[in-house]
Every structure is written in C-alpha cells, then in structure tokens.
Design a protein around this motif. Structure first.
Motif, mmCIF file in Angstrom:
data_model
loop_
_atom_site.group_PDB
_atom_site.id
_atom_site.type_symbol
_atom_site.label_atom_id
_atom_site.label_comp_id
_atom_site.label_asym_id
_atom_site.label_seq_id
_atom_site.Cartn_x
_atom_site.Cartn_y
_atom_site.Cartn_z
ATOM 1 N N ALA A 104 0.744 -1.225 0.160
ATOM 2 C CA ALA A 104 0.000 -0.164 0.363
ATOM 3 C C ALA A 104 0.864 0.872 0.381
ATOM 4 C CB ALA A 104 -0.517 -0.199 1.349
ATOM 5 N N GLY A 105 0.746 2.167 -0.740
ATOM 6 C CA GLY A 105 1.426 3.544 -0.919
ATOM 7 C C GLY A 105 1.513 4.266 -2.399
ATOM 8 N N GLU A 106 2.001 5.144 -2.520
ATOM 9 C CA GLU A 106 1.618 5.843 -4.066
ATOM 10 C C GLU A 106 3.325 6.087 -4.392
ATOM 11 O OE1 GLU A 106 0.292 9.737 -3.449
ATOM 12 O OE2 GLU A 106 -1.726 9.388 -1.941
ATOM 13 N N TYR A 107 2.824 5.667 -5.661
ATOM 14 C CA TYR A 107 3.738 5.541 -6.627
ATOM 15 C C TYR A 107 3.791 6.340 -7.709
ATOM 16 C CZ TYR A 107 3.772 0.912 -3.948
ATOM 17 O OH TYR A 107 4.125 0.410 -2.548
ATOM 18 N N ALA A 108 4.891 7.140 -7.638
ATOM 19 C CA ALA A 108 4.901 7.981 -8.690
ATOM 20 C C ALA A 108 5.043 7.600 -10.255
ATOM 21 C CB ALA A 108 6.018 9.926 -8.512
ATOM 22 N N PHE A 109 4.990 8.352 -11.195
ATOM 23 C CA PHE A 109 4.988 8.229 -12.697
ATOM 24 C C PHE A 109 4.956 9.446 -13.430
ATOM 25 C CE2 PHE A 109 0.397 6.637 -12.245
ATOM 26 C CZ PHE A 109 0.484 7.625 -13.567
ATOM 27 N N VAL A 110 5.848 9.365 -14.164
ATOM 28 C CA VAL A 110 6.065 10.243 -14.874
ATOM 29 C C VAL A 110 6.530 9.908 -17.243
ATOM 30 C CG1 VAL A 110 7.265 11.880 -13.876
ATOM 31 C CG2 VAL A 110 8.453 10.787 -15.711
ATOM 32 N N GLY A 111 5.982 11.229 -17.966
ATOM 33 C CA GLY A 111 5.826 10.634 -19.311
ATOM 34 C C GLY A 111 7.358 11.611 -19.503
ATOM 35 N N GLU A 112 8.312 10.560 -19.450
ATOM 36 C CA GLU A 112 9.646 11.485 -19.380
ATOM 37 C C GLU A 112 9.926 12.403 -20.659
ATOM 38 O OE1 GLU A 112 12.835 8.484 -20.097
ATOM 39 O OE2 GLU A 112 14.330 10.440 -19.112
ATOM 40 N N TYR A 113 9.198 12.504 -21.743
ATOM 41 C CA TYR A 113 9.719 13.252 -23.222
ATOM 42 C C TYR A 113 8.704 14.876 -22.664
ATOM 43 C CZ TYR A 113 11.189 8.733 -25.709
ATOM 44 O OH TYR A 113 11.509 8.088 -25.356
ATOM 45 N N HIS A 114 7.408 14.056 -21.716
ATOM 46 C CA HIS A 114 7.174 15.395 -21.419
ATOM 47 C C HIS A 114 6.944 15.423 -19.979
ATOM 48 C CE1 HIS A 114 6.249 15.179 -25.321
ATOM 49 N NE2 HIS A 114 6.496 16.310 -25.679
ATOM 50 N N GLU A 115 8.329 16.211 -19.269
ATOM 51 C CA GLU A 115 7.511 15.149 -18.158
ATOM 52 C C GLU A 115 6.566 16.483 -16.897
ATOM 53 O OE1 GLU A 115 10.644 13.846 -14.812
ATOM 54 O OE2 GLU A 115 12.050 13.727 -16.741
ATOM 55 N N ASP A 116 6.907 17.537 -17.294
ATOM 56 C CA ASP A 116 6.515 19.201 -17.059
ATOM 57 C C ASP A 116 5.025 18.582 -16.789
ATOM 58 O OD1 ASP A 116 6.742 19.147 -19.564
ATOM 59 O OD2 ASP A 116 6.858 21.365 -19.722
ATOM 60 N N THR A 117 4.832 18.275 -17.709
ATOM 61 C CA THR A 117 2.984 17.890 -17.342
ATOM 62 C C THR A 117 2.504 16.623 -17.561
ATOM 63 O OG1 THR A 117 2.699 17.803 -19.821
ATOM 64 C CG2 THR A 117 2.612 20.071 -19.322
ATOM 65 N N ALA A 118 2.847 15.691 -18.497
ATOM 66 C CA ALA A 118 2.890 14.656 -18.061
ATOM 67 C C ALA A 118 3.266 13.860 -16.496
ATOM 68 C CB ALA A 118 3.263 12.955 -19.252
ATOM 69 N N LYS A 119 2.656 13.338 -15.690
ATOM 70 C CA LYS A 119 2.856 13.096 -14.397
ATOM 71 C C LYS A 119 1.872 12.851 -13.995
ATOM 72 C CE LYS A 119 4.389 17.570 -13.424
ATOM 73 N NZ LYS A 119 4.792 18.416 -12.972
ATOM 74 N N GLY A 120 1.911 11.527 -12.974
ATOM 75 C CA GLY A 120 0.828 11.456 -11.825
ATOM 76 C C GLY A 120 0.921 10.218 -11.132
ATOM 77 N N VAL A 121 -0.004 9.835 -10.487
ATOM 78 C CA VAL A 121 0.722 8.362 -9.111
ATOM 79 C C VAL A 121 -0.674 7.615 -8.914
ATOM 80 C CG1 VAL A 121 -1.263 9.860 -7.572
ATOM 81 C CG2 VAL A 121 1.127 8.463 -6.507
ATOM 82 N N VAL A 122 0.118 5.932 -9.347
ATOM 83 C CA VAL A 122 -0.468 5.155 -8.576
ATOM 84 C C VAL A 122 -0.393 4.902 -7.373
ATOM 85 C CG1 VAL A 122 -0.702 2.547 -8.588
ATOM 86 C CG2 VAL A 122 0.403 3.803 -10.640
ATOM 87 N N VAL A 123 -2.019 4.221 -6.918
ATOM 88 C CA VAL A 123 -2.042 4.757 -5.379
ATOM 89 C C VAL A 123 -2.444 3.236 -5.259
ATOM 90 C CG1 VAL A 123 -3.370 4.933 -3.843
ATOM 91 C CG2 VAL A 123 -2.738 6.447 -5.145
#
Lengths: 109, 253
Positions: free
Chosen positions: A88-107
């Motif tokens: 249980a926890g939060e796991y961050a992810f990004v879109g590496e080619y557009h890190e400024d906008t493409a980001k999120g988290v798997v909970v």
C-alpha cells in the motif's frame, strides 16, 4: 527426436506468457501530454496490468522510478506494463518526454 | 621430491589456465533481461586491471556495443573489442567482433523472476586464436528498494584452434535503487574455470567491488547511463585491482 523435443520446449516457452496471469487491467490515457487519470487506484498486494494508451501523435515514455518501469509508447499506440504485487502506498510516474505536464501517481490500497 | 615438484606443477597449471583463459573475453557488464522495443543503445564498456605482479598487470579491455530492441522479446547486439593482455610488453589491439542476441519470452513483471536467454558468437581477430560461443540465462528480481541481476554463462571455444571444455563465467549486481541519477551497487564477476575442473579454486577468477550507476534523462533526445566501479581480485589468477566503467546512450525510435 531431439529436434522435436527442442521445438516443443521452444513452443511451450513462447506459449507460457499467454498463459501466465498478469492480473486485472487498468487504463491510463495520454492526451495533450497529460495522463488521465493522473491518480490511478489499484489494489495493493495484487499483480495488475497498466494499459497505457497514447492518443497524442508524438511518442512518450512511461517511466516510474518507484515502480521500476520504463517503456516507450508510440503516438497512437498502446503498451502494457505489469506491476505488483505492491505494498500500500503511492508510486509516482511521469511521461519522460514531457515531464512538466505528463505526471501522475499510482495509489495501491 | 614429490612435494618439491608441487610449486612447479602449480605454476605450470596456472600458466596453462591463463593461456586458455585468454580466449575468454573480459566483460564486466551485468545484462538486464528487460528488452525495450525500438530502443537503440550505443555503449562503451571498459576495464583496466592492475596487480603487484607484472605478469598479471596492465590488462585493458574496451568494448564498443550497438544494441537494438527488435521487439519486446528480442534484442540484438554487435560488439567490437579492443584489448591488451596482462603482462609486460603487451600492446592494445583489436581483439574480436561479436554478434549477440537475447530472447526474453516473458514481459517484465509477468513472472516472479524476470528472465531471458543470451547467446553470442565472438569472431576473434587473431588468426591463431579460436572463436567463441557464449550462452546462458540472464535473470533479474526486484527486492524492495533493491534490484538483483545475475548473468550465468558457458563459453566454448569453437573453430579450427578450439580446445578444452566450456568455461563457466558469471556476473551479478545488487543495486540499491536510491535515485534515478545515482544508484550504488555491489558487483561480482568470476570465471569458474572449465567444467571439468571448476571444483579447484586455484583455477578460478573472482572479483567483487562497489559500483556507482545512474541514468541522466535528456527528454526526447534519449538517456545517458553510466557505471563506474572498482573490483578487488579475490584469487591468484585475478588482477588485484580492476577499474570498470560503462557509458551508454539510449534513444527510442
């Protein structure tokens, strides 16, 4: 006979992925260089498959240091990323080619 | 008399083993079984060994590699190795061209243990040396904040100058995935000798030491990966000190 055995083993090896369970599928969509949803809930303690669909014309790289995964998804294409079982926890992810906008988290909960 | 011959016999055996081992490539690289489709990587993998003994010192290996992920399950690689054998008077020379491939039947995370199978054919430049075939499993397991990767190979001389039994080699890395840019690791590499005599530690080479690894992303332009480490020799046949490095540029198409 030996050749037949080798071929049979090779067939089994390549058929096994289709038989192996990769858990429930959860969809992530990339559009305008943003993930949707940007907060994805999945069950903790279970292996799941993230289906990442890229609706943009340009490629993106799904990358998560927390999940130890990185995979390129071409424009208009989709990839499958198997993760877990996660604590249980939060796991961050990004879109590496557009890190400024493409980001999120798997909970995982 | 019997015992006075022992040191001479051991020295002779060690010399024979060193000579036989010269056909085995010095490669201080731990492969991952994860294949990235349409990803091209250019790598330089190098090592330099130093010892108190001149006979085991001054060895150098620089391998330039070109890798491509044909699909999610197949990676191909072309390598060229420049090397200088240990010992006084050795020159750096082009040693071998190698074509390799890795088959990964399972997607990453699909099984409890990620695995692939590596096979390569090394065409040695010197006409008096034998070519080699190397193959074996490449395994990886994520353990909490760490990742353990192991490569286990059999290497066999082939062709007109080939001799002897297959030689067993291994390489393994235990990495603490601290930051993407900096992940410290411990690596071990070894050569267990030929399968007919690997129970004798005197015939073996083992190295262990710390390695710094990391990845520097440059967006759509790709990624730079690096490794820099020091390996201590653990047996008489191994260089006392080995510095190893890897510089890699990856880009996806």
């Amino acid at each position: 006979m030996r050749m037949r055995t080798t071929l049979a083993l090779a067939l089994v090896a390549f058929a096994l992925p289709a038989l192996a369970a990769d858990g429930d599928a959860y969809e992530l969509v990339i559009k305008n260089h943003r993930f949707s949803p940007d907060r994805l809930e999945i069950p903790a303690g279970k292996k799941v498959t993230l289906v990442v669909r890229n609706l943009d014309d340009t490629p993106e790289e799904f990358e998560s240091h927390d999940l130890k995964r990185e995979k390129v998804v071409k424009g208009g294409d989709e990839i499958r990323v198997i993760v877990g079982p996660l604590n249980a926890g939060e796991y961050a992810f990004v879109g590496e080619y557009h890190e400024d906008t493409a980001k999120g988290v798997v909970v995982a909960k | 008399m019997k015992f006075s011959l022992l040191p001479a016999a051991l020295a002779l055996a060690a010399t024979a083993i060193l000579a036989a081992a010269s056909g085995v490539r010095a490669e201080f690289k731990v492969r991952s079984p994860v294949v990235e489709k349409d990803e091209l990587s250019l790598e330089q993998v190098g090592s330099a060994g130093y010892s108190r003994s001149d006979r085991r010192s001054n060895e150098l290996s620089v391998v330039h590699e070109l890798e491509y992920g044909v699909n999610d399950h197949l990676l191909i690689e072309l390598e060229g190795e420049w090397a200088r054998e240990a010992g006084p008077g050795s020159d750096r020379r082009f040693k071998a061209t190698t074509l390799g491939g890795m088959i990964a039947p399972f997607a990453q995370g699909e099984l409890w243990l990620d695995g692939a199978f590596w096979i390569e054919y090394g065409r040695v430049n010197a006409t008096t040396d034998p070519d080699t075939v190397k193959f074996g499993p490449v395994l990886q397991k994520s353990l909490g904040p760490t990742t353990v990767t192991g490569n286990f190979y059999m290497e066999k001389q082939v062709g007109i100058h080939s001799s002897g039994y297959p030689v067993a080699t291994y390489g393994a890395q235990w990495r603490y995935d601290w930051l993407k840019e900096l992940a410290p690791a411990i690596e071990v590499f070894g050569q267990l000798g030929d399968v007919n005599g690997m129970n004798n530690p005197r015939n073996q080479q083992h190295r262990v030491g710390p390695v710094l690894t990391g990845t520097l992303g440059v967006g759509r332009a790709g990624e730079f990966k690096y490794e820099l480490g020091y390996l201590a020799g653990l047996t008489n046949l191994t260089a006392d000190h080995t510095v190893k490095w890897k510089a890699e540029y990856e880009i996806a198409f």
